[in-house]
Design a protein around this motif. Sequence first.
Motif, PDB file in Angstrom:
ATOM      1  N   PHE A 168       0.838  -1.204   0.000  1.00 31.46           N
ATOM      2  CA  PHE A 168       0.000   0.000   0.000  1.00 31.46           C
ATOM      3  C   PHE A 168       0.871   1.252   0.000  1.00 31.46           C
ATOM      4  CE2 PHE A 168      -2.151   3.463   2.216  1.00 31.46           C
ATOM      5  CZ  PHE A 168      -3.259   3.615   1.407  1.00 31.46           C
ATOM      6  N   ILE A 169       1.903   1.269   0.844  1.00 34.91           N
ATOM      7  CA  ILE A 169       2.799   2.423   0.921  1.00 34.91           C
ATOM      8  C   ILE A 169       3.523   2.605  -0.412  1.00 34.91           C
ATOM      9  CG2 ILE A 169       4.838   3.398   2.071  1.00 34.91           C
ATOM     10  CD1 ILE A 169       2.290   3.360   3.797  1.00 34.91           C
ATOM     11  N   GLN A 170       3.982   1.502  -0.995  1.00 33.96           N
ATOM     12  CA  GLN A 170       4.673   1.588  -2.279  1.00 33.96           C
ATOM     13  C   GLN A 170       3.733   2.138  -3.351  1.00 33.96           C
ATOM     14  OE1 GLN A 170       5.968  -2.091  -4.068  1.00 33.96           O
ATOM     15  NE2 GLN A 170       7.655  -1.066  -5.107  1.00 33.96           N
ATOM     16  N   ALA A 171       2.508   1.633  -3.396  1.00 39.03           N
ATOM     17  CA  ALA A 171       1.536   2.119  -4.378  1.00 39.03           C
ATOM     18  C   ALA A 171       1.234   3.601  -4.149  1.00 39.03           C
ATOM     19  CB  ALA A 171       0.252   1.293  -4.293  1.00 39.03           C
ATOM     20  N   LEU A 172       1.128   4.001  -2.895  1.00 39.07           N
ATOM     21  CA  LEU A 172       0.850   5.394  -2.572  1.00 39.07           C
ATOM     22  C   LEU A 172       2.002   6.304  -3.005  1.00 39.07           C
ATOM     23  CD1 LEU A 172      -1.306   7.142  -1.207  1.00 39.07           C
ATOM     24  CD2 LEU A 172      -0.043   6.863   0.932  1.00 39.07           C
ATOM     25  N   VAL A 173       3.234   5.905  -2.717  1.00 38.70           N
ATOM     26  CA  VAL A 173       4.407   6.703  -3.107  1.00 38.70           C
ATOM     27  C   VAL A 173       4.494   6.794  -4.629  1.00 38.70           C
ATOM     28  CG1 VAL A 173       6.939   6.747  -3.111  1.00 38.70           C
ATOM     29  CG2 VAL A 173       5.701   6.281  -0.994  1.00 38.70           C
ATOM     30  N   ASN A 174       4.212   5.702  -5.316  1.00 42.04           N
ATOM     31  CA  ASN A 174       4.296   5.688  -6.774  1.00 42.04           C
ATOM     32  C   ASN A 174       3.221   6.541  -7.435  1.00 42.04           C
ATOM     33  OD1 ASN A 174       6.499   3.990  -6.751  1.00 42.04           O
ATOM     34  ND2 ASN A 174       5.310   2.142  -7.099  1.00 42.04           N
ATOM     35  N   THR A 175       2.143   6.837  -6.714  1.00 41.78           N
ATOM     36  CA  THR A 175       0.986   7.503  -7.314  1.00 41.78           C
ATOM     37  C   THR A 175       0.793   8.946  -6.861  1.00 41.78           C
ATOM     38  OG1 THR A 175      -0.121   5.358  -7.403  1.00 41.78           O
ATOM     39  CG2 THR A 175      -1.504   7.292  -7.697  1.00 41.78           C
ATOM     40  N   LEU A 176       0.925   9.192  -5.594  1.00 39.48           N
ATOM     41  CA  LEU A 176       0.512  10.465  -5.015  1.00 39.48           C
ATOM     42  C   LEU A 176       1.206  11.677  -5.651  1.00 39.48           C
ATOM     43  CD1 LEU A 176      -1.307  11.743  -2.919  1.00 39.48           C
ATOM     44  CD2 LEU A 176       0.539  11.487  -1.252  1.00 39.48           C
ATOM     45  N   GLY A 177       2.512  11.624  -5.769  1.00 39.22           N
ATOM     46  CA  GLY A 177       3.232  12.756  -6.333  1.00 39.22           C
ATOM     47  C   GLY A 177       2.808  13.075  -7.755  1.00 39.22           C
ATOM     48  N   MET A 178       2.680  12.032  -8.568  1.00 44.62           N
ATOM     49  CA  MET A 178       2.286  12.246  -9.965  1.00 44.62           C
ATOM     50  C   MET A 178       0.886  12.812 -10.070  1.00 44.62           C
ATOM     51  SD  MET A 178       3.599   9.441 -12.606  1.00 44.62           S
ATOM     52  CE  MET A 178       5.280   8.906 -12.495  1.00 44.62           C
ATOM     53  N   GLY A 209      -3.962   2.494 -11.601  1.00 42.33           N
ATOM     54  CA  GLY A 209      -2.712   1.773 -11.374  1.00 42.33           C
ATOM     55  C   GLY A 209      -2.435   1.593  -9.893  1.00 42.33           C
ATOM     56  N   PHE A 210      -2.730   2.616  -9.091  1.00 44.20           N
ATOM     57  CA  PHE A 210      -2.589   2.527  -7.635  1.00 44.20           C
ATOM     58  C   PHE A 210      -3.442   1.382  -7.091  1.00 44.20           C
ATOM     59  CE2 PHE A 210      -4.760   3.621  -3.655  1.00 44.20           C
ATOM     60  CZ  PHE A 210      -3.691   3.615  -2.772  1.00 44.20           C
ATOM     61  N   ALA A 211      -4.702   1.361  -7.488  1.00 43.94           N
ATOM     62  CA  ALA A 211      -5.615   0.328  -6.986  1.00 43.94           C
ATOM     63  C   ALA A 211      -5.158  -1.070  -7.408  1.00 43.94           C
ATOM     64  CB  ALA A 211      -7.036   0.604  -7.482  1.00 43.94           C
ATOM     65  N   LEU A 212      -4.777  -1.218  -8.653  1.00 37.18           N
ATOM     66  CA  LEU A 212      -4.331  -2.528  -9.139  1.00 37.18           C
ATOM     67  C   LEU A 212      -3.048  -2.976  -8.450  1.00 37.18           C
ATOM     68  CD1 LEU A 212      -5.038  -2.149 -12.953  1.00 37.18           C
ATOM     69  CD2 LEU A 212      -6.267  -3.622 -11.338  1.00 37.18           C
ATOM     70  N   TYR A 213      -2.119  -2.053  -8.259  1.00 36.46           N
ATOM     71  CA  TYR A 213      -0.848  -2.400  -7.613  1.00 36.46           C
ATOM     72  C   TYR A 213      -1.084  -2.805  -6.166  1.00 36.46           C
ATOM     73  CZ  TYR A 213       4.076  -2.425  -6.609  1.00 36.46           C
ATOM     74  OH  TYR A 213       5.334  -2.822  -6.262  1.00 36.46           O
ATOM     75  N   TRP A 214      -1.942  -2.072  -5.501  1.00 38.92           N
ATOM     76  CA  TRP A 214      -2.236  -2.345  -4.097  1.00 38.92           C
ATOM     77  C   TRP A 214      -2.895  -3.713  -3.929  1.00 38.92           C
ATOM     78  CZ3 TRP A 214      -6.866  -0.336  -0.975  1.00 38.92           C
ATOM     79  CH2 TRP A 214      -6.705  -0.633   0.376  1.00 38.92           C
ATOM     80  N   MET A 215      -3.658  -4.149  -4.917  1.00 37.58           N
ATOM     81  CA  MET A 215      -4.324  -5.449  -4.852  1.00 37.58           C
ATOM     82  C   MET A 215      -3.324  -6.601  -4.900  1.00 37.58           C
ATOM     83  SD  MET A 215      -7.404  -4.469  -7.371  1.00 37.58           S
ATOM     84  CE  MET A 215      -8.768  -5.545  -7.028  1.00 37.58           C
TER      85      MET A 215
END
Length: 180
Positions: free
Chosen positions: A41-51, A83-89
Motif C-alpha cells: 500500500f505504501i509503495q503504491a501510494l508513493v508511486n501515485t501520489l506525487g504524480m 494503477g494505484f488500486a491494481l498495484y495495491w491489490m
Amino acid sequence: MDFLESGLPRPLIEAAIAIMVAAAMLSYTPVADWMRARIPFIQALVNTLGMVVAYYACLRGMRPLQHPLTVLWWVVIGFNIVGFALYWMGDDAAAVNAAFATALPLAYLPLGVLLMVWYRGNLERVGLWMVIRILVVNLVPVAFFLLGLLEKTSWMIVQEVITIGVELVYVWTLRRVLVQ
C-alpha cells in the motif's frame, strides 16, 4: 510557456515533487521487491501520489491556455489512480496490472506529443520528457530482458540507472514548469 500558475500551494507542489523523487529512487529493484512483499500500500501510494498532484497542478495551470489538454490530463490522472488500486491489490491483480501498464503509452504519448507541438519552453520540455519517460520505462526493461542482459547483475544496474535517471530528469522538468 515556462511556468503554469496552478493555484495550488507551493509546499504541496514541492511535496509532490519530493514524493516523485522518492518513487524514482525506490523503484530500484531490490527495494521495490522488498516494499512489494511487505508494504504494497505504501509503495503504491508513493508511486501515485506525487504524480497525481503534479498532473492536477498542470491541468489547473493549463486551463487558461489555448490548448489546455484537460481531457488528456484527466486520463493520465485516472490511469495513475487505477494503477494505484491494481498495484495495491497485489498478486490477485498482477495480470491486469501488467496489461494496464502496457496501455499507459496510449495516454502519455498523445499528451506529451501535443505539449511539444502546441507549446514552447518548459512546457514543451515536459512533453518531450513525458514521451521519453514512458518509452524508456516501458521499453528498456523489455529490451534488456529480450537481449538476456538481466541475468547479470551489472546489466541490471545499467537498466536501473537508465530508468531512474530518466525519471529524475522528468521530475525536474515538471518541477520547473510548476514552481517559479
